[in-house]
Design an enzyme around this catalytic site. Sequence first.
Site, mmCIF file in Angstrom:
data_model
loop_
_atom_site.group_PDB
_atom_site.id
_atom_site.type_symbol
_atom_site.label_atom_id
_atom_site.label_comp_id
_atom_site.label_asym_id
_atom_site.label_seq_id
_atom_site.Cartn_x
_atom_site.Cartn_y
_atom_site.Cartn_z
ATOM 1 N N ASP A 12 0.808 -1.221 0.000
ATOM 2 C CA ASP A 12 0.000 0.000 0.000
ATOM 3 C C ASP A 12 0.841 1.271 0.000
ATOM 4 O O ASP A 12 0.424 2.303 0.514
ATOM 5 C CB ASP A 12 -0.975 0.033 1.204
ATOM 6 C CG ASP A 12 -1.825 -1.203 1.284
ATOM 7 O OD1 ASP A 12 -2.270 -1.664 0.219
ATOM 8 O OD2 ASP A 12 -2.045 -1.717 2.395
ATOM 9 N N GLY A 14 1.775 2.923 -2.659
ATOM 10 C CA GLY A 14 1.435 3.812 -3.786
ATOM 11 C C GLY A 14 2.132 3.355 -5.062
ATOM 12 O O GLY A 14 2.400 4.164 -5.949
ATOM 13 N N ALA A 38 -3.629 -7.625 -4.395
ATOM 14 C CA ALA A 38 -3.131 -6.260 -4.570
ATOM 15 C C ALA A 38 -4.283 -5.315 -4.860
ATOM 16 O O ALA A 38 -5.328 -5.728 -5.356
ATOM 17 C CB ALA A 38 -2.150 -6.225 -5.735
ATOM 18 N N HIS A 40 -4.160 -1.597 -6.614
ATOM 19 C CA HIS A 40 -3.364 -0.469 -7.099
ATOM 20 C C HIS A 40 -4.282 0.634 -7.599
ATOM 21 O O HIS A 40 -5.063 0.429 -8.529
ATOM 22 C CB HIS A 40 -2.386 -0.949 -8.182
ATOM 23 C CG HIS A 40 -1.344 -1.889 -7.637
ATOM 24 N ND1 HIS A 40 -0.483 -2.608 -8.418
ATOM 25 C CD2 HIS A 40 -1.011 -2.199 -6.358
ATOM 26 C CE1 HIS A 40 0.326 -3.330 -7.644
ATOM 27 N NE2 HIS A 40 0.011 -3.104 -6.397
ATOM 28 N N ARG A 149 2.873 -29.070 -5.998
ATOM 29 C CA ARG A 149 2.814 -29.700 -7.328
ATOM 30 C C ARG A 149 1.458 -30.336 -7.640
ATOM 31 O O ARG A 149 1.359 -31.390 -8.245
ATOM 32 C CB ARG A 149 3.958 -30.721 -7.476
ATOM 33 C CG ARG A 149 5.308 -30.039 -7.425
ATOM 34 C CD ARG A 149 6.410 -30.953 -7.090
ATOM 35 N NE ARG A 149 6.269 -31.449 -5.734
ATOM 36 C CZ ARG A 149 7.193 -32.138 -5.107
ATOM 37 N NH1 ARG A 149 8.319 -32.421 -5.708
ATOM 38 N NH2 ARG A 149 7.010 -32.555 -3.862
ATOM 39 N N THR A 246 2.592 -12.481 2.912
ATOM 40 C CA THR A 246 1.827 -13.092 1.837
ATOM 41 C C THR A 246 2.617 -14.314 1.366
ATOM 42 O O THR A 246 3.667 -14.642 1.933
ATOM 43 C CB THR A 246 1.535 -12.075 0.707
ATOM 44 O OG1 THR A 246 0.591 -12.665 -0.200
ATOM 45 C CG2 THR A 246 2.793 -11.654 -0.035
ATOM 46 N N THR A 310 -8.393 -3.208 -1.523
ATOM 47 C CA THR A 310 -8.971 -4.512 -1.857
ATOM 48 C C THR A 310 -10.080 -4.889 -0.885
ATOM 49 O O THR A 310 -11.138 -5.360 -1.287
ATOM 50 C CB THR A 310 -7.865 -5.586 -1.853
ATOM 51 O OG1 THR A 310 -6.894 -5.216 -2.820
ATOM 52 C CG2 THR A 310 -8.404 -6.965 -2.191
ATOM 53 N N LYS A 341 3.031 10.374 -0.500
ATOM 54 C CA LYS A 341 2.121 10.910 0.520
ATOM 55 C C LYS A 341 2.797 11.842 1.525
ATOM 56 O O LYS A 341 2.367 11.905 2.684
ATOM 57 C CB LYS A 341 1.424 9.753 1.242
ATOM 58 C CG LYS A 341 0.397 9.047 0.353
ATOM 59 C CD LYS A 341 -0.518 8.173 1.160
ATOM 60 C CE LYS A 341 -1.775 7.800 0.407
ATOM 61 N NZ LYS A 341 -2.655 6.924 1.134
HETATM 62 P P1 IMP Z 1 -2.829 -12.674 1.448
HETATM 63 O O1 IMP Z 1 -1.834 -12.134 0.483
HETATM 64 O O2 IMP Z 1 -4.240 -12.366 1.069
HETATM 65 O O3 IMP Z 1 -2.598 -14.108 1.760
HETATM 66 O O4 IMP Z 1 -2.597 -11.897 2.840
HETATM 67 C C1 IMP Z 1 -1.424 -12.054 3.615
HETATM 68 C C2 IMP Z 1 -1.001 -10.744 4.261
HETATM 69 O O5 IMP Z 1 -0.590 -9.832 3.249
HETATM 70 C C3 IMP Z 1 -2.117 -10.028 5.029
HETATM 71 O O6 IMP Z 1 -1.515 -9.333 6.118
HETATM 72 C C4 IMP Z 1 -2.657 -9.035 4.026
HETATM 73 O O7 IMP Z 1 -3.272 -7.929 4.640
HETATM 74 C C5 IMP Z 1 -1.367 -8.633 3.340
HETATM 75 N N1 IMP Z 1 -1.555 -8.153 1.972
HETATM 76 C C6 IMP Z 1 -1.818 -8.877 0.872
HETATM 77 N N2 IMP Z 1 -1.906 -8.102 -0.206
HETATM 78 C C7 IMP Z 1 -1.665 -6.850 0.202
HETATM 79 C C8 IMP Z 1 -1.574 -5.596 -0.476
HETATM 80 O O8 IMP Z 1 -1.694 -5.487 -1.691
HETATM 81 N N3 IMP Z 1 -1.314 -4.520 0.321
HETATM 82 C C9 IMP Z 1 -1.118 -4.623 1.658
HETATM 83 N N4 IMP Z 1 -1.175 -5.766 2.313
HETATM 84 C C10 IMP Z 1 -1.451 -6.869 1.600
#
Ligand code: IMP
Length: 441
Positions: A12, A14, A38, A40, A149, A246, A310, A341
Amino acid sequence: MNIVIVGAQWGDEGKGKVVDLYSAKADYIVRYQGGNNAGHTLVVNGKKTVLHLIPSGILHAGKTCLIANGVVFDPDVFFQEITSLENAGALNGAAGHERVRVSERAHVILPYHRTLDRLREEHASKDGGKKIGTTVRGIGPAYEDKVARRGAQVVDLIRPELLREKIKRAIEEKNVLLEHHFKTSERINFDEVYSAALKIGERLKPYIADVRGILTGALQQKRPILFEGAQGTLLDVDHGTYPFVTSSNTVAGGAITGSGVGLNTPTRVIGITKAYTTRVGTGPFPTEIETTEKETAEKIRKIGAEFGATTGRPRRVGWLDLVALKYAVEVNGVSGLALMKADVLQDFDHIKICTAYRLGTQTLYDLPSSGHDLDRVEPAYEVLPGWPSYDTKGITSVGQLPEELQGFIKFIEDFLKVPVILLSTGPGREETLLLGDPFGK
Ligand code: IMP
């Protein structure tokens, strides 16, 4: 020259805006990891577009957007985005597949991945509150299947017999988990998933491509490529605040494995950071001020519109953390920073910046590897003067910047030994101060 855009914090930062800006100079824009977790956000001529899966270069006519092998690909979300871009006239009359191609090798997010993501999170909360706080988009379970796999790749969607076998086996296993581990009455229905996947495959055919091959050709012709990272360094599965991460390699190295380009590619890595820090989801966050400076946190969240693109979740807020940022600079090989920002901080008399951590009697200058330690560190701050009597929103030249903001930037550059090459002073494409050219010699 090629560039990789990476998030230098917890996502996040930007990145969407920076990718959109720099796409003007690239021929190819490539997503190489993550998926529609994500969010964006792009603001062009006052119009907001939020993309989850399609690369943020899509608003520039004539550029080719690629979804590479390292992405986990949700076809439903993909077609929703294509349709809404078409309806908004953003493709300038081009057919979707003339602008976007999807790697044969990308793994597919199927409905059962979302189901498992949700059940895991629900189960974890019952189990003593250790949930990750995922976006519940099925990202983790899809990567699990890939590494184990047993995943289905995009190319399988147009090979009915292969797809049948793969999905059948996966569903049998998931249903055992649903029944015996999660003890739910929900079941995954093979016929439903399979017939929907076949339909999707038909629709996806014109988009499917050998993305690695396209990129190799582009490199041979020295066509500029922009690799668009998603999430942030501290969410990387190897280098982030594990297990609160993630499931992909969000660091610059992910661009190599996630797209199949070689290491000898001349590339510059641009790290994107906000002038403060945010995090969504659970996990360590040393400079968080949600309880210690509640009003400041709320003010930053409000001015900075810090709610997930999201999931809409309020983001946790804290001061800029240079210990974590130095780590990100090292792990990614960052050669220039985009500072986003900065305008959000303009109403504050003082700005804090974390330059070290305290752990008991120790002072740490590096990010500890153990999440347990990171959870217990206290930030040590430098306090810099703010610039409350200036309106910095939309500033586009250095001469207009208040001295204090220039001091803030210099402090960051001196500490990290990396130049700030872009300063963002608002969400719009034009609200940007370009201080260097990442594509330049
Ligand atoms: P997942 O990617 O949905 O499995 O989430 C795992 C962790 O990554 C969580 O803490 C989410 O909030 C964070 N996360 C996943 N995608 C984003 C993103 O695009 N921005 C910020 N945090 C993210």
